[in-house]
Design a protein around this motif. Structure first.
Motif, PDB file in Angstrom:
ATOM      1  N   LEU A 225       0.812  -1.218   0.000  1.00 11.25           N
ATOM      2  CA  LEU A 225       0.000   0.000   0.000  1.00 11.25           C
ATOM      3  C   LEU A 225       0.847   1.271   0.000  1.00 11.25           C
ATOM      4  N   ASN A 226       0.490   2.165  -0.906  1.00 10.27           N
ATOM      5  CA  ASN A 226       1.111   3.490  -0.955  1.00 10.27           C
ATOM      6  C   ASN A 226       0.047   4.538  -1.268  1.00 10.27           C
ATOM      7  N   ASP A 227       0.332   5.785  -0.916  1.00  5.74           N
ATOM      8  CA  ASP A 227      -0.580   6.883  -1.221  1.00  5.74           C
ATOM      9  C   ASP A 227      -0.259   7.451  -2.603  1.00  5.74           C
ATOM     10  N   ALA A 228      -1.301   7.719  -3.375  1.00  5.94           N
ATOM     11  CA  ALA A 228      -1.111   8.332  -4.684  1.00  5.94           C
ATOM     12  C   ALA A 228      -0.691   9.787  -4.529  1.00  5.94           C
ATOM     13  N   ASP A 229      -0.066  10.310  -5.573  1.00  7.76           N
ATOM     14  CA  ASP A 229       0.342  11.719  -5.564  1.00  7.76           C
ATOM     15  C   ASP A 229      -0.747  12.600  -6.180  1.00  7.76           C
ATOM     16  N   TYR A 230      -1.982  12.107  -6.144  1.00  6.04           N
ATOM     17  CA  TYR A 230      -3.123  12.875  -6.643  1.00  6.04           C
ATOM     18  C   TYR A 230      -4.342  12.537  -5.803  1.00  6.04           C
ATOM     19  N   LYS A 231      -5.404  13.287  -5.972  1.00  5.32           N
ATOM     20  CA  LYS A 231      -6.645  13.062  -5.239  1.00  5.32           C
ATOM     21  C   LYS A 231      -7.793  12.823  -6.217  1.00  5.32           C
ATOM     22  N   ILE A 232      -8.847  12.206  -5.728  1.00  2.59           N
ATOM     23  CA  ILE A 232     -10.072  12.024  -6.493  1.00  2.59           C
ATOM     24  C   ILE A 232     -11.191  12.709  -5.724  1.00  2.59           C
ATOM     25  N   LYS A 233     -11.799  13.709  -6.352  1.00  2.00           N
ATOM     26  CA  LYS A 233     -12.863  14.490  -5.714  1.00  2.00           C
ATOM     27  C   LYS A 233     -12.417  15.026  -4.356  1.00  2.00           C
ATOM     28  N   GLY A 234     -11.168  15.434  -4.290  1.00  2.00           N
ATOM     29  CA  GLY A 234     -10.621  16.036  -3.082  1.00  2.00           C
ATOM     30  C   GLY A 234     -10.221  15.048  -2.011  1.00  2.00           C
ATOM     31  N   LYS A 235     -10.299  13.751  -2.284  1.00  2.00           N
ATOM     32  CA  LYS A 235      -9.991  12.735  -1.273  1.00  2.00           C
ATOM     33  C   LYS A 235      -8.703  11.992  -1.633  1.00  2.00           C
ATOM     34  N   ASP A 236      -8.009  11.529  -0.591  1.00  2.00           N
ATOM     35  CA  ASP A 236      -6.790  10.764  -0.794  1.00  2.00           C
ATOM     36  C   ASP A 236      -7.091   9.455  -1.520  1.00  2.00           C
ATOM     37  N   VAL A 237      -6.058   8.915  -2.173  1.00  2.00           N
ATOM     38  CA  VAL A 237      -6.204   7.675  -2.936  1.00  2.00           C
ATOM     39  C   VAL A 237      -5.166   6.670  -2.457  1.00  2.00           C
ATOM     40  N   GLU A 238      -5.640   5.486  -2.059  1.00  2.00           N
ATOM     41  CA  GLU A 238      -4.750   4.394  -1.679  1.00  2.00           C
ATOM     42  C   GLU A 238      -4.474   3.526  -2.899  1.00  2.00           C
ATOM     43  N   LEU A 239      -3.202   3.387  -3.244  1.00  2.00           N
ATOM     44  CA  LEU A 239      -2.801   2.524  -4.347  1.00  2.00           C
ATOM     45  C   LEU A 239      -2.301   1.203  -3.771  1.00  2.00           C
ATOM     46  N   GLY A 240      -2.909   0.120  -4.194  1.00  2.00           N
ATOM     47  CA  GLY A 240      -2.498  -1.191  -3.719  1.00  2.00           C
ATOM     48  C   GLY A 240      -1.920  -2.020  -4.848  1.00  2.00           C
ATOM     49  N   ALA A 241      -0.724  -2.554  -4.626  1.00  2.00           N
ATOM     50  CA  ALA A 241      -0.158  -3.545  -5.543  1.00  2.00           C
ATOM     51  C   ALA A 241      -0.477  -4.902  -4.947  1.00  2.00           C
ATOM     52  N   VAL A 242      -1.367  -5.648  -5.587  1.00  2.00           N
ATOM     53  CA  VAL A 242      -1.856  -6.900  -5.007  1.00  2.00           C
ATOM     54  C   VAL A 242      -1.412  -8.080  -5.859  1.00  2.00           C
ATOM     55  N   LEU A 243      -0.895  -9.097  -5.190  1.00  2.00           N
ATOM     56  CA  LEU A 243      -0.491 -10.329  -5.854  1.00  2.00           C
ATOM     57  C   LEU A 243      -1.054 -11.515  -5.087  1.00  2.00           C
ATOM     58  N   TRP A 244      -1.638 -12.461  -5.823  1.00  2.00           N
ATOM     59  CA  TRP A 244      -2.162 -13.691  -5.227  1.00  2.00           C
ATOM     60  C   TRP A 244      -1.319 -14.875  -5.671  1.00  2.00           C
ATOM     61  N   ILE A 245      -0.922 -15.707  -4.694  1.00  2.00           N
ATOM     62  CA  ILE A 245      -0.162 -16.920  -4.995  1.00  2.00           C
ATOM     63  C   ILE A 245      -0.803 -18.093  -4.250  1.00  2.00           C
ATOM     64  N   GLU A 246      -0.612 -19.289  -4.815  1.00  2.00           N
ATOM     65  CA  GLU A 246      -1.150 -20.489  -4.181  1.00  2.00           C
ATOM     66  C   GLU A 246      -0.020 -21.303  -3.557  1.00  2.00           C
ATOM     67  N   MET A 247      -0.202 -21.663  -2.281  1.00  2.00           N
ATOM     68  CA  MET A 247       0.716 -22.565  -1.596  1.00  2.00           C
ATOM     69  C   MET A 247       0.060 -23.942  -1.506  1.00  2.00           C
ATOM     70  N   LEU A 248       0.819 -24.975  -1.827  1.00  2.00           N
ATOM     71  CA  LEU A 248       0.261 -26.320  -1.931  1.00  2.00           C
ATOM     72  C   LEU A 248       0.833 -27.251  -0.864  1.00  2.00           C
ATOM     73  N   PRO A 249       0.041 -28.216  -0.404  1.00  2.00           N
ATOM     74  CA  PRO A 249       0.539 -29.192   0.573  1.00  2.00           C
ATOM     75  C   PRO A 249       1.323 -30.302  -0.113  1.00  2.00           C
ATOM     76  N   TYR A 250       2.151 -30.987   0.640  1.00  2.00           N
ATOM     77  CA  TYR A 250       2.774 -32.201   0.125  1.00  2.00           C
ATOM     78  C   TYR A 250       1.694 -33.246  -0.137  1.00  2.00           C
ATOM     79  N   LYS A 251       1.881 -34.039  -1.178  1.00  2.00           N
ATOM     80  CA  LYS A 251       0.957 -35.117  -1.471  1.00  2.00           C
ATOM     81  C   LYS A 251       1.446 -36.414  -0.826  1.00  2.00           C
ATOM     82  N   LYS A 252       0.528 -37.141  -0.241  1.00  2.23           N
ATOM     83  CA  LYS A 252       0.869 -38.436   0.346  1.00  2.23           C
ATOM     84  C   LYS A 252       0.805 -39.525  -0.712  1.00  2.23           C
ATOM     85  N   LYS A 253       1.670 -40.502  -0.588  1.00  2.00           N
ATOM     86  CA  LYS A 253       1.681 -41.620  -1.530  1.00  2.00           C
ATOM     87  C   LYS A 253       0.454 -42.514  -1.322  1.00  2.00           C
TER      88      LYS A 253
END
Length: 253
Positions: A225-253
Motif C-alpha cells: 500500500l502506498n498513497d497516490a500523488d493525486y486526489k479524487i474528488k478532493g480525497k486521498d487515494v490508496e494505491l495497492g499492488a496486489v499479488l495472489w499466490i497459491e501454496m500447496l501441501p505435500y501429497k501423500k503416496k
C-alpha cells in the motif's frame, strides 16, 4: 436510561467501523495455479473483499482486465460475466490455454470509495498461472502503476515456503512500503486467535523487498500500500499492488 444509551451507541459505532477496517484486497483467483495438459482451462473469479473474514464488497466492472503471455497483452474485459462472490457483485470468466508457459492475469478496478477511511482505493491486482507446468521470466515487471514483482517463483510452492517480492511504484522500488497479507479463508474453517492476526503485516526493506512465510496451504494475498500523488474528488487515494499466490501441501503416496 439516557446515560446507558450513549455507551451502547458508541460501542455499536466502534464495532461498525472496526469491521470495515479489516484489510481490503482486490481478488483475482483461478481454480488452479498450475494447469495440467489434460485440463487446458481454468475459471477465474474477480472480486473485492476481506478474504480471511469472508466479507465481500461490490465490484463494478473493472477498468481493465487482461492477460500477459510471451511479452504480449490480451484484453479479456469483454469475456467477463457477472456473478456473486461472498454474496456481492463480482465477475468471472473461463480461460483456455493453448500453449505452455506463464500467464499473468491483471485487473485494474474502477476507484472504490471507502467511507470508513474517507478515501478511494485502487488495487492493481494480478496472479500468475503456469500452463502445463512451464514458465519463465516470472520476475519481470508488467510496467503498470504499482505492482509486486516476485523474487520467488509465484507458483509451485509448498505451504510453509518463504515468499519474497519487490514492490514497484511508477516503475521504481518503493522502500519501507507496508504489505498486508491474508489467507483466503475460502471454507471459513480458520479463525484468528486475535483480531490483529486476521491481517499479517510486513515492511519492505530499503530496496522495496519484503519476505513472508506462508504457514498454510491455500491462496495468499499480498497488498502493498502506498498513497497516490493525486486526489479524487478532493480525497486521498490508496494505491495497492496486489499479488495472489497459491501454496500447496505435500501429497501423500
Amino acid at each position: 436510561m439516557r446515560k446507558q444509551i450513549v455507551p451502547v451507541m458508541t460501542i455499536l459505532l466502534i464495532l461498525a467501523f472496526s469491521s470495515s477496517a479489516f484489510a481490503h484486497f482486490g481478488m483475482l483467483i483461478p481454480e488452479d495455479s498450475i494447469i495440467k495438459p489434460e485440463k487446458k482451462k481454468t475459471e477465474l473469479l474477480l472480486s473485492f473483499s476481506h478474504p480471511f473474514e469472508l466479507a465481500g464488497m461490490n465490484l463494478v466492472k473493472p477498468k481493465k482486465f487482461s492477460v500477459f503471455y510471451d511479452g504480449k497483452e490480451t484484453d479479456l474485459l469483454p469475456a467477463l460475466k457477472k456473478t456473486k462472490v461472498m454474496d456481492h457483485d463480482s465477475f468471472k470468466t473461463e480461460y483456455k490455454f493453448k500453449r505452455p508457459g506463464m500467464y499473468t492475469f491483471f485487473m485494474e478496478p474502477v476507484p472504490y470509495p471507502e467511507p470508513a477511511e474517507d478515501n478511494y482505493i485502487i488495487h492493481y491486482t494480478k496472479t500468475v498461472v503456469s500452463a502445463f507446468n512451464e514458465g519463465e521470466d516470472w520476475n519481470k515487471s508488467l510496467g503498470v502503476k504499482t505492482e509486486i514483482v516476485p523474487l520467488t517463483r509465484p507458483w509451485g510452492n509448498y505451504a510453509g515456503n518463504v515468499f519474497q517480492g519487490i514492490v514497484l511504484l511508477d516503475g521504481k522500488p518503493a522502500p519501507f512500503t507496508r504489505v498486508e497479507v491474508e489467507l483466503y479463508n475460502k471454507d471459513g474453517k480458520f479463525e484468528a486467535p486475535y483480531e490483529c492476526m486476521v491481517t499479517q503485516e510486513v515492511l519492505c526493506d530499503e530496496n522495496g523487498v519484503f519476505t513472508f512465510a506462508c504457514p498454510k496451504a491455500g491462496w495468499w494475498g499480498f497488498a502493498a500500500l502506498n498513497d497516490a500523488d493525486y486526489k479524487i474528488k478532493g480525497k486521498d487515494v490508496e494505491l495497492g499492488a496486489v499479488l495472489w499466490i497459491e501454496m500447496l501441501p505435500y501429497k501423500k503416496k
